[in-house]
Write an enzyme that holds these catalytic residues in place. Structure first.
Site, short mmCIF file in Angstrom:
data_model
loop_
_atom_site.label_atom_id
_atom_site.label_comp_id
_atom_site.label_asym_id
_atom_site.label_seq_id
_atom_site.Cartn_x
_atom_site.Cartn_y
_atom_site.Cartn_z
CG HIS A 177 46.33 26.19 -15.11
ND1 HIS A 177 45.61 25.72 -16.19
CD2 HIS A 177 45.40 26.66 -14.24
CE1 HIS A 177 44.32 25.89 -15.97
NE2 HIS A 177 44.16 26.47 -14.79
CD GLU A 178 45.79 27.06 -10.23
OE1 GLU A 178 45.29 28.06 -9.68
OE2 GLU A 178 45.13 26.26 -10.90
CG ASP A 207 40.27 27.68 -14.90
OD1 ASP A 207 41.39 27.51 -15.41
OD2 ASP A 207 40.08 27.76 -13.67
#
Length: 360
Positions: free
Chosen positions: A311-312, A326
């Site tokens: 995700h990061e 996000d």
């Protein structure tokens, strides 16, 4: 928490997409009004326009108390660089302090300085707006059961660049790195105890999951439609390409285009934050709660170290261009995003990779 002209053209929101199909539990129930209260200061007034109390989750919304992406800022038709943080929040075991309880017709105000999270040193006229979606729980509860949309007024400000440049950057700090590990440029001197081994395992797992997801993006149109809302071109090869880019960045053979810290050195690890990225610097920081996650989750759509790292990495422009934001957290919110937003949403990639790994 922040871009290219493509994101501006898509109208990317700071939190969640405004073009989500309406439903009984996700229609617009809050009004957001922006007002200038200083050179670069903004006051957001959030009003519950409905007839029932709302329990609003603050994470990655206009109400977030941390230096996240709350508004979009434009100058001369282009986005102003965002210098704040893109965090991944822990979405289980939520507690009341993460929410704002807002009764019918009641309002709450939240003020923030744009210059703390944007480069406004050029000065001149800027345009500011906010739109997105807030996850909601029932009154006096903390289990997310729905969401509500919002779209603010468009605010024009004339900023004094010298004054703006004097504002301390929220995510400033020492850029010294120390000892570097080749894999995704891990700053090994930032690691304590077993943290380096844990992060190396997470990167290895993220690479493995990303490669499997890249293959599925090309060969599994039904899963692409479920998570990315389309299996048409160019989304399938674009999704696959992004997964492969994450896989390369997190693999042991990579020279690394991001800098990854085992621990926080910029003060971004607020309660609830698992890890966060500074896209303006291509830096990722793990928080203490990251190390409480399982290496790999055996539950569909559960959070773990591997998919949090994945995700990061999608937040970093050195890995994914344009980098992901996000726009929706969790399967229900991700499922509500249209195709144009799903492809730009970090959690879409982590949930898709988890689903392919577990056969969800």
């Amino acid at each position: 928490m922040q871009f290219t002209a493509l994101l501006a053209a898509l109208g990317a929101p700071l939190a969640l997409a405004a073009s989500i199909p309406a439903a009984a539990h996700n229609h617009t129930m809050i009004d957001v009004q922006l007002a200038a209260t200083g050179n670069s200061m903004i006051k957001a007034t959030i009003t519950n326009t409905g007839d029932r109390t709302l329990n609003l989750l603050k994470f990655n919304t206009i109400m977030d108390e941390h230096p996240t992406r709350k508004v979009m800022v434009y100058q001369d038709g282009a986005e102003v660089q965002f210098t704040g943080m893109l965090p991944r929040y822990k979405m289980s075991d939520l507690t009341p302090e993460y929410f704002v309880n807002l009764g019918p017709k009641a309002s709450v105000e939240h003020s923030f300085d744009l210059a703390a999270t944007h480069d406004l040193s050029r000065g001149g006229k800027i345009t500011v707006k906010a739109h997105g979606m807030v996850p909601t729980a029932e009154e006096n509860a903390t289990t997310i059961t729905g969401h509500t949309l919002y779209e603010s007024n468009e605010l024009t400000m004339d900023v004094d660049g010298k004054q703006a440049a004097a504002v301390e950057q929220a995510m400033g700090g020492d850029d010294s790195t120390g000892v570097i590990d080749k894999r995704s440029n891990i700053v090994t001197s930032s690691c304590r105890g077993s943290q380096l081994r844990v992060l190396q395992t997470a990167l290895s797992n993220a690479s493995r999951l990303s490669r499997a997801a890249a293959s599925a993006a090309q060969r599994n149109p039904s899963k692409m439609r479920e998570y990315f809302k389309t299996a048409d071109k160019p989304h399938r090869p674009e999704g696959a390409s992004r997964f492969l880019s994450v896989a390369r960045e997190s693999s042991s053979g990579s020279t690394g285009r991001t800098t990854y810290y085992c621990n926080d050195n910029r003060g971004g690890c607020h309660p609830g934050v698992l890890a966060y990225t500074l896209p303006s610097r291509n830096q990722v920081f793990n928080c203490p709660s990251y190390y409480q996650l399982p290496a790999l989750n055996n539950r569909c759509h559960g959070q773990d170290q591997a998919t949090t790292t994945l995700h990061e990495l999608t937040h970093n422009p050195a890995v994914v261009t344009p980098f992901c934001e996000d726009l929706g957290y969790g399967y229900q919110r991700v499922s509500a995003l249209p195709a144009s937003k799903a492809i730009q949403n970090a959690d879409t990639y982590s949930l898709f990779a988890n689903a392919i790994y577990l056969g969800c």
